[in-house]
Design a protein around this motif. Structure first.
Motif, PDB file in Angstrom:
ATOM      1  N   LEU A   5       3.479  24.322 -19.467  1.00 52.99           N
ATOM      2  CA  LEU A   5       2.170  24.100 -18.838  1.00 52.99           C
ATOM      3  C   LEU A   5       2.091  24.816 -17.493  1.00 52.99           C
ATOM      4  O   LEU A   5       1.074  25.456 -17.175  1.00 52.99           O
ATOM      5  N   ALA A   6       3.146  24.747 -16.717  1.00 53.77           N
ATOM      6  CA  ALA A   6       3.172  25.432 -15.422  1.00 53.77           C
ATOM      7  C   ALA A   6       3.108  26.950 -15.607  1.00 53.77           C
ATOM      8  O   ALA A   6       2.405  27.643 -14.862  1.00 53.77           O
ATOM      9  N   ALA A   7       3.799  27.468 -16.619  1.00 57.07           N
ATOM     10  CA  ALA A   7       3.759  28.903 -16.894  1.00 57.07           C
ATOM     11  C   ALA A   7       2.359  29.329 -17.325  1.00 57.07           C
ATOM     12  O   ALA A   7       1.864  30.385 -16.913  1.00 57.07           O
ATOM     13  N   ALA A   8       1.709  28.518 -18.141  1.00 60.00           N
ATOM     14  CA  ALA A   8       0.346  28.826 -18.582  1.00 60.00           C
ATOM     15  C   ALA A   8      -0.612  28.818 -17.395  1.00 60.00           C
ATOM     16  O   ALA A   8      -1.480  29.703 -17.282  1.00 60.00           O
ATOM     17  N   LEU A   9      -0.478  27.854 -16.508  1.00 56.40           N
ATOM     18  CA  LEU A   9      -1.328  27.792 -15.324  1.00 56.40           C
ATOM     19  C   LEU A   9      -1.083  28.993 -14.413  1.00 56.40           C
ATOM     20  O   LEU A   9      -2.025  29.595 -13.885  1.00 56.40           O
ATOM     21  N   ALA A  10       0.169  29.362 -14.256  1.00 57.03           N
ATOM     22  CA  ALA A  10       0.498  30.520 -13.425  1.00 57.03           C
ATOM     23  C   ALA A  10      -0.108  31.792 -14.010  1.00 57.03           C
ATOM     24  O   ALA A  10      -0.685  32.615 -13.279  1.00 57.03           O
ATOM     25  N   LEU A  11      -0.017  31.962 -15.313  1.00 57.50           N
ATOM     26  CA  LEU A  11      -0.606  33.131 -15.963  1.00 57.50           C
ATOM     27  C   LEU A  11      -2.124  33.125 -15.826  1.00 57.50           C
ATOM     28  O   LEU A  11      -2.744  34.170 -15.578  1.00 57.50           O
ATOM     29  N   LEU A  12      -2.743  31.957 -15.945  1.00 57.14           N
ATOM     30  CA  LEU A  12      -4.182  31.835 -15.748  1.00 57.14           C
ATOM     31  C   LEU A  12      -4.580  32.298 -14.350  1.00 57.14           C
ATOM     32  O   LEU A  12      -5.549  33.055 -14.183  1.00 57.14           O
ATOM     33  N   LEU A  13      -3.841  31.885 -13.343  1.00 54.78           N
ATOM     34  CA  LEU A  13      -4.145  32.280 -11.968  1.00 54.78           C
ATOM     35  C   LEU A  13      -3.987  33.786 -11.762  1.00 54.78           C
ATOM     36  O   LEU A  13      -4.799  34.414 -11.077  1.00 54.78           O
ATOM     37  N   VAL A  14      -2.965  34.359 -12.365  1.00 50.98           N
ATOM     38  CA  VAL A  14      -2.767  35.810 -12.269  1.00 50.98           C
ATOM     39  C   VAL A  14      -3.943  36.537 -12.908  1.00 50.98           C
ATOM     40  O   VAL A  14      -4.527  37.451 -12.315  1.00 50.98           O
ATOM     41  N   LEU A  15      -4.322  36.123 -14.118  1.00 51.95           N
ATOM     42  CA  LEU A  15      -5.429  36.781 -14.812  1.00 51.95           C
ATOM     43  C   LEU A  15      -6.752  36.588 -14.086  1.00 51.95           C
ATOM     44  O   LEU A  15      -7.570  37.509 -13.994  1.00 51.95           O
ATOM     45  N   GLU A  16      -6.983  35.393 -13.550  1.00 56.33           N
ATOM     46  CA  GLU A  16      -8.223  35.118 -12.810  1.00 56.33           C
ATOM     47  C   GLU A  16      -8.304  35.940 -11.530  1.00 56.33           C
ATOM     48  O   GLU A  16      -9.388  36.252 -11.055  1.00 56.33           O
ATOM     49  N   GLY A  17      -7.169  36.294 -10.965  1.00 55.66           N
ATOM     50  CA  GLY A  17      -7.164  37.044  -9.721  1.00 55.66           C
ATOM     51  C   GLY A  17      -7.269  38.551  -9.888  1.00 55.66           C
ATOM     52  O   GLY A  17      -7.505  39.265  -8.913  1.00 55.66           O
ATOM     53  N   SER A  49     -15.044  29.998 -25.448  1.00 58.81           N
ATOM     54  CA  SER A  49     -13.795  30.318 -24.764  1.00 58.81           C
ATOM     55  C   SER A  49     -12.709  29.297 -25.088  1.00 58.81           C
ATOM     56  O   SER A  49     -11.557  29.659 -25.373  1.00 58.81           O
ATOM     57  N   MET A  50     -13.052  28.023 -25.063  1.00 60.00           N
ATOM     58  CA  MET A  50     -12.070  26.984 -25.380  1.00 60.00           C
ATOM     59  C   MET A  50     -11.591  27.091 -26.819  1.00 60.00           C
ATOM     60  O   MET A  50     -10.395  26.981 -27.096  1.00 60.00           O
ATOM     61  N   LEU A  51     -12.523  27.321 -27.758  1.00 65.67           N
ATOM     62  CA  LEU A  51     -12.144  27.418 -29.168  1.00 65.67           C
ATOM     63  C   LEU A  51     -11.264  28.634 -29.427  1.00 65.67           C
ATOM     64  O   LEU A  51     -10.277  28.544 -30.176  1.00 65.67           O
ATOM     65  N   LEU A  52     -11.598  29.759 -28.800  1.00 64.83           N
ATOM     66  CA  LEU A  52     -10.757  30.947 -28.949  1.00 64.83           C
ATOM     67  C   LEU A  52      -9.369  30.708 -28.353  1.00 64.83           C
ATOM     68  O   LEU A  52      -8.351  31.121 -28.924  1.00 64.83           O
ATOM     69  N   GLY A  53      -9.327  30.047 -27.206  1.00 61.53           N
ATOM     70  CA  GLY A  53      -8.038  29.732 -26.593  1.00 61.53           C
ATOM     71  C   GLY A  53      -7.196  28.813 -27.447  1.00 61.53           C
ATOM     72  O   GLY A  53      -5.987  29.019 -27.603  1.00 61.53           O
ATOM     73  N   LEU A  54      -7.818  27.800 -28.028  1.00 56.41           N
ATOM     74  CA  LEU A  54      -7.083  26.897 -28.916  1.00 56.41           C
ATOM     75  C   LEU A  54      -6.586  27.619 -30.160  1.00 56.41           C
ATOM     76  O   LEU A  54      -5.459  27.398 -30.614  1.00 56.41           O
ATOM     77  N   ALA A  55      -7.416  28.483 -30.725  1.00 57.00           N
ATOM     78  CA  ALA A  55      -7.011  29.234 -31.915  1.00 57.00           C
ATOM     79  C   ALA A  55      -5.846  30.176 -31.566  1.00 57.00           C
ATOM     80  O   ALA A  55      -4.873  30.263 -32.331  1.00 57.00           O
ATOM     81  N   LEU A  56      -5.924  30.831 -30.422  1.00 56.29           N
ATOM     82  CA  LEU A  56      -4.834  31.723 -30.003  1.00 56.29           C
ATOM     83  C   LEU A  56      -3.547  30.931 -29.766  1.00 56.29           C
ATOM     84  O   LEU A  56      -2.463  31.341 -30.177  1.00 56.29           O
ATOM     85  N   LEU A  57      -3.677  29.787 -29.133  1.00 55.98           N
ATOM     86  CA  LEU A  57      -2.516  28.945 -28.881  1.00 55.98           C
ATOM     87  C   LEU A  57      -1.885  28.469 -30.193  1.00 55.98           C
ATOM     88  O   LEU A  57      -0.655  28.499 -30.357  1.00 55.98           O
ATOM     89  N   ALA A  58      -2.711  28.060 -31.130  1.00 58.48           N
ATOM     90  CA  ALA A  58      -2.197  27.607 -32.430  1.00 58.48           C
ATOM     91  C   ALA A  58      -1.499  28.757 -33.152  1.00 58.48           C
ATOM     92  O   ALA A  58      -0.455  28.565 -33.784  1.00 58.48           O
ATOM     93  N   TRP A  59      -2.067  29.955 -33.049  1.00 64.21           N
ATOM     94  CA  TRP A  59      -1.476  31.118 -33.717  1.00 64.21           C
ATOM     95  C   TRP A  59      -0.132  31.482 -33.078  1.00 64.21           C
ATOM     96  O   TRP A  59       0.853  31.729 -33.767  1.00 64.21           O
TER      97      TRP A  59
END
Length: 62
Positions: A5-17, A49-59
């Protein structure tokens, strides 16, 4: 699990920036354009966006 979860949040912050760092003027224009959209459109984009993210995560985790 918490480290994932921390890695996912860190990646989100990098991409958002990325956009504000690389093209700040265009990013500002983009945000102003988004602010003019109706609430229903924003909700639809958020849902997609949420549905695509969930589908990507499941994949990826599958």
């Amino acid at each position: 699990m918490w480290s994932d979860l921390a890695a996912a949040l860190a990646l989100l912050l990098v991409l958002e920036g990325l956009l504000p760092f690389l093209v700040p003027r265009r990013y500002r224009e983009y945000l102003l354009e988004i602010a003019r959209l109706p609430e229903g459109t924003l909700r639809l984009f958020g849902l997609i966006s949420m549905l695509l993210g969930l589908a990507l995560l499941a994949w990826v985790r599958g």
